[in-house]
Design a protein around this motif. Structure first.
Motif, PDB file in Angstrom:
ATOM      1  N   VAL A   1      -3.499   4.701 112.297  1.00 49.75           N
ATOM      2  CA  VAL A   1      -3.506   3.435 113.031  1.00 49.75           C
ATOM      3  C   VAL A   1      -4.737   2.613 112.667  1.00 49.75           C
ATOM      4  N   LEU A   2      -5.883   3.276 112.618  1.00 48.90           N
ATOM      5  CA  LEU A   2      -7.126   2.567 112.310  1.00 48.90           C
ATOM      6  C   LEU A   2      -7.072   1.947 110.911  1.00 48.90           C
TER       7      LEU A   2
ATOM      8  N   SER B   1      -5.000 -10.611 116.554  1.00 50.06           N
ATOM      9  CA  SER B   1      -3.973  -9.654 116.945  1.00 50.06           C
ATOM     10  C   SER B   1      -4.411  -8.225 116.653  1.00 50.06           C
ATOM     11  N   ALA B   2      -5.292  -8.052 115.636  1.00 52.31           N
ATOM     12  CA  ALA B   2      -5.810  -6.711 115.354  1.00 52.31           C
ATOM     13  C   ALA B   2      -6.651  -6.197 116.505  1.00 52.31           C
ATOM     14  N   VAL B   3      -7.329  -7.147 117.218  1.00 56.49           N
ATOM     15  CA  VAL B   3      -8.163  -6.734 118.354  1.00 56.49           C
ATOM     16  C   VAL B   3      -7.318  -6.516 119.600  1.00 56.49           C
ATOM     17  N   TYR B   4      -6.518  -7.531 119.987  1.00 53.72           N
ATOM     18  CA  TYR B   4      -5.811  -7.401 121.271  1.00 53.72           C
ATOM     19  C   TYR B   4      -4.608  -6.465 121.182  1.00 53.72           C
ATOM     20  N   ALA B   5      -4.045  -6.256 119.980  1.00 56.04           N
ATOM     21  CA  ALA B   5      -2.915  -5.341 119.841  1.00 56.04           C
ATOM     22  C   ALA B   5      -3.320  -4.031 119.169  1.00 56.04           C
ATOM     23  N   GLY B   6      -4.238  -4.110 118.212  1.00 56.72           N
ATOM     24  CA  GLY B   6      -4.610  -2.902 117.462  1.00 56.72           C
ATOM     25  C   GLY B   6      -5.465  -1.944 118.250  1.00 56.72           C
ATOM     26  N   VAL B   7      -6.456  -2.484 119.007  1.00 56.47           N
ATOM     27  CA  VAL B   7      -7.354  -1.599 119.760  1.00 56.47           C
ATOM     28  C   VAL B   7      -6.604  -0.802 120.824  1.00 56.47           C
ATOM     29  N   PRO B   8      -5.758  -1.444 121.652  1.00 58.13           N
ATOM     30  CA  PRO B   8      -5.000  -0.631 122.620  1.00 58.13           C
ATOM     31  C   PRO B   8      -4.104   0.406 121.952  1.00 58.13           C
ATOM     32  N   GLN B   9      -3.510   0.021 120.812  1.00 60.89           N
ATOM     33  CA  GLN B   9      -2.664   0.985 120.127  1.00 60.89           C
ATOM     34  C   GLN B   9      -3.493   2.146 119.567  1.00 60.89           C
ATOM     35  N   PHE B  10      -4.696   1.851 119.114  1.00 64.77           N
ATOM     36  CA  PHE B  10      -5.570   2.927 118.633  1.00 64.77           C
ATOM     37  C   PHE B  10      -5.944   3.872 119.775  1.00 64.77           C
ATOM     38  N   LEU B  11      -6.288   3.313 120.942  1.00 64.44           N
ATOM     39  CA  LEU B  11      -6.625   4.144 122.096  1.00 64.44           C
ATOM     40  C   LEU B  11      -5.426   4.979 122.536  1.00 64.44           C
ATOM     41  N   LEU B  12      -4.235   4.382 122.497  1.00 69.01           N
ATOM     42  CA  LEU B  12      -3.040   5.144 122.846  1.00 69.01           C
ATOM     43  C   LEU B  12      -2.791   6.268 121.847  1.00 69.01           C
ATOM     44  N   SER B  13      -3.063   6.029 120.567  1.00 69.40           N
ATOM     45  CA  SER B  13      -2.884   7.078 119.563  1.00 69.40           C
ATOM     46  C   SER B  13      -3.883   8.215 119.771  1.00 69.40           C
ATOM     47  N   VAL B  14      -5.094   7.862 120.241  1.00 73.56           N
ATOM     48  CA  VAL B  14      -6.080   8.905 120.539  1.00 73.56           C
ATOM     49  C   VAL B  14      -5.588   9.782 121.686  1.00 73.56           C
TER      50      VAL B  14
ATOM     51  N   LEU C   1      -2.481  10.321 122.497  1.00 71.88           N
ATOM     52  CA  LEU C   1      -1.404  11.146 121.942  1.00 71.88           C
ATOM     53  C   LEU C   1      -1.967  12.314 121.138  1.00 71.88           C
ATOM     54  N   THR C   2      -3.066  12.072 120.427  1.00 73.37           N
ATOM     55  CA  THR C   2      -3.681  13.132 119.634  1.00 73.37           C
ATOM     56  C   THR C   2      -4.293  14.204 120.525  1.00 73.37           C
ATOM     57  N   LEU C   3      -4.894  13.792 121.644  1.00 73.27           N
ATOM     58  CA  LEU C   3      -5.540  14.757 122.532  1.00 73.27           C
ATOM     59  C   LEU C   3      -4.542  15.641 123.253  1.00 73.27           C
ATOM     60  N   PHE C   4      -3.389  15.088 123.617  1.00 68.36           N
ATOM     61  CA  PHE C   4      -2.448  15.849 124.448  1.00 68.36           C
ATOM     62  C   PHE C   4      -1.157  16.243 123.718  1.00 68.36           C
ATOM     63  N   GLY C   5      -0.843  15.555 122.624  1.00 66.86           N
ATOM     64  CA  GLY C   5       0.400  15.859 121.919  1.00 66.86           C
ATOM     65  C   GLY C   5       0.393  17.188 121.183  1.00 66.86           C
ATOM     66  N   PRO C   6      -0.555  17.419 120.273  1.00 62.84           N
ATOM     67  CA  PRO C   6      -0.554  18.690 119.535  1.00 62.84           C
ATOM     68  C   PRO C   6      -0.626  19.934 120.424  1.00 62.84           C
ATOM     69  N   PRO C   7      -1.487  19.981 121.468  1.00 60.82           N
ATOM     70  CA  PRO C   7      -1.448  21.179 122.326  1.00 60.82           C
ATOM     71  C   PRO C   7      -0.087  21.410 122.978  1.00 60.82           C
ATOM     72  N   LEU C   8       0.568  20.319 123.418  1.00 60.73           N
ATOM     73  CA  LEU C   8       1.884  20.467 124.028  1.00 60.73           C
ATOM     74  C   LEU C   8       2.896  21.011 123.029  1.00 60.73           C
ATOM     75  N   LEU C   9       2.893  20.474 121.819  1.00 67.21           N
ATOM     76  CA  LEU C   9       3.826  20.941 120.793  1.00 67.21           C
ATOM     77  C   LEU C   9       3.477  22.356 120.342  1.00 67.21           C
ATOM     78  N   ALA C  10       2.189  22.676 120.304  1.00 63.34           N
ATOM     79  CA  ALA C  10       1.790  24.042 119.931  1.00 63.34           C
ATOM     80  C   ALA C  10       2.301  25.043 120.960  1.00 63.34           C
ATOM     81  N   ARG C  11       2.154  24.715 122.248  1.00 63.91           N
ATOM     82  CA  ARG C  11       2.665  25.612 123.297  1.00 63.91           C
ATOM     83  C   ARG C  11       4.178  25.741 123.212  1.00 63.91           C
ATOM     84  N   LEU C  12       4.859  24.644 122.912  1.00 62.05           N
ATOM     85  CA  LEU C  12       6.309  24.690 122.801  1.00 62.05           C
ATOM     86  C   LEU C  12       6.740  25.569 121.630  1.00 62.05           C
ATOM     87  N   ALA C  13       6.104  25.384 120.476  1.00 60.93           N
ATOM     88  CA  ALA C  13       6.444  26.208 119.312  1.00 60.93           C
ATOM     89  C   ALA C  13       6.122  27.675 119.559  1.00 60.93           C
TER      90      ALA C  13
END
Length: 409
Positions: free
Chosen positions: A126-127, A155-168, A170-182
């Protein structure tokens, strides 16, 4: 909190990447297994299928070994197949679990592993895309989460920054959830059932009970042999010398003194041998100094230069102390006598309810239970207290002996 979450996400992403690689491997191996099974109809598969099933076992055991961190409960590796024939391999209960795990992990592992690893890299992607929006055509700008176009720095600031924070997030909570599922999928398919665990426990208890009975019988025979060949022979000689002194007393009193002196020396030697036998049953140093002190003493007396690293052991049951002490003593003796080692290191620690001892020497290796009674006796003594003995001794060394005994928490 953020640092711990980042570390957990990193470990989860590593596990997801390993699952993805394992899934790709199974994507090749599963069709090969099916093809080899068909070839069994013409006899060729009977020769190659056992080798492929052993490869599958290594993959499955690698997954079992990694389940402890992400599954609700850990699953012990099943270990390599003891026999090479196809029917013997198929009769192993763990083989059936391996075979049902393989196609499921081929699909679920590949998918979950890929998504988990990709989510970990998502913020960086995203970055980069937001920062390089100007490289994209005006009529086809960058579109990320929410399909919002990014076609200017505003638009990179008002749309990109929130999307970057949302991706962070997802990174913090997504992989552990998928790891537990697998991991849950793998554990559900690879872990033995309650009935299988109970049956295996019964077999283990039966084997360790037999080993304990054999070890006890061997110990009794050794004690009897030591007493018969050593102490009893000394006592017989002592009785003969005293009888001779008694018969000589009337005719030659002057000759009685040397006879009594030899009898006294024989009695002292008999007592020394009797003390050695008693030490072999339960070393007094264990009662006096505990397991840590006893191990330090035996390491200090080792003919090979040896070092010892001791952890906090707490209260250890007497039977566990004896088993671990004699295992370390036998390992040091083997290192000096058979391994021709130049140095030995001993570690003795406790983690929760398990006492763990490790003995490593730089000798010539090649230690095997079939070549003598030392390792077999060590295993019987350790398994008699529900412990585990592992021996790694490739030709050329080093030899690593690990003893793990449960002693309560």
């Amino acid at each position: 909190m953020t640092r711990a979450s980042a570390a957990r996400s990193t470990h989860a992403a590593g596990y997801c990447a390993a699952v993805f690689v394992r899934g790709l491997t199974l994507l090749v191996l599963v069709p090969v297994l099916v093809y080899s099974a068909v070839l069994c109809l013409v006899g060729v598969g009977l020769l190659i299928l056992p080798h492929e099933l052993r490869l599958l076992r290594r993959l499955a055991d690698g997954e079992r070994d990694r389940l402890g961190r992400w599954a609700a409960t850990s699953t012990a590796p099943a270990g390599p197949h003891a026999r090479r024939r196809l029917m013997a391999v198929l009769s192993d209960p763990a083989t059936g679990r391996d075979l049902r795990w393989a196609p499921a992990m081929m699909v679920a592992g590949t998918l979950l592993g890929l998504i988990g690893a990709a989510l970990f890299l998502f913020p960086a992607a995203v970055l980069v895309l937001v920062g390089l929006w100007w490289l994209f055509p005006t009529d086809d700008p960058v579109r990320l989460i929410g399909n919002i176009p990014i076609d200017s720095w505003g638009s990179a600031v008002y749309a990109g920054v929130p999307q970057f924070l949302l991706s962070v997030l997802l990174t913090l909570f997504g992989p552990p959830l998928l790891a537990r599922l697998a991991a849950s999928v793998s554990r559900w398919l690879l872990a033995p059932s309650a009935a299988a665990i109970l049956a295996e426990r019964v077999l283990t208890l039966d084997r360790t009970r037999t080993g304990a009975i054999n070890a006890h019988g061997n110990e009794l025979r050794r004690i009897e042999r030591d007493l018969h060949d050593g102490t009893q022979a000394r006592l017989v000689s002592l009785a003969m010398q005293l009888g001779l002194a008694e018969r000589t007393l009337g005719s030659d009193p002057a000759a009685v003194g040397p006879l009594l002196a030899r009898a006294r020396e024989g009695a002292e030697e008999a007592m020394a041998e009797l003390r050695d036998v008693l030490r072999s049953v339960y070393p007094p140093i264990l009662a006096d100094r505990g397991l840590a002190g006893a191990v330090s003493a035996v390491v200090a007396r080792c003919p090979v230069p040896a070092t010892v690293e001791l952890g906090e052991l707490g209260d250890v049951p007497a039977q566990i102390e004896v088993a671990v002490y004699f295992a370390i003593t036998e390992a040091l003796t083997n290192a000096a006598k058979h391994g021709h080692a130049a140095s030995v290191s001993v570690t003795l620690t406790r983690a929760g309810g398990t006492v763990r001892a490790g003995i490593t020497d730089d000798g010539r290796g090649g230690a095997a239970e079939g070549r003598g009674t030392g390792l077999r006796g060590m295993r019987q003594r350790v398994e008699a207290v529900d412990g585990v003995l592992r021996v790694q001794s490739p030709p050329g060394g080093p030899t690593v002996i690990t003893v793990e005994c449960p002693c309560g928490s």
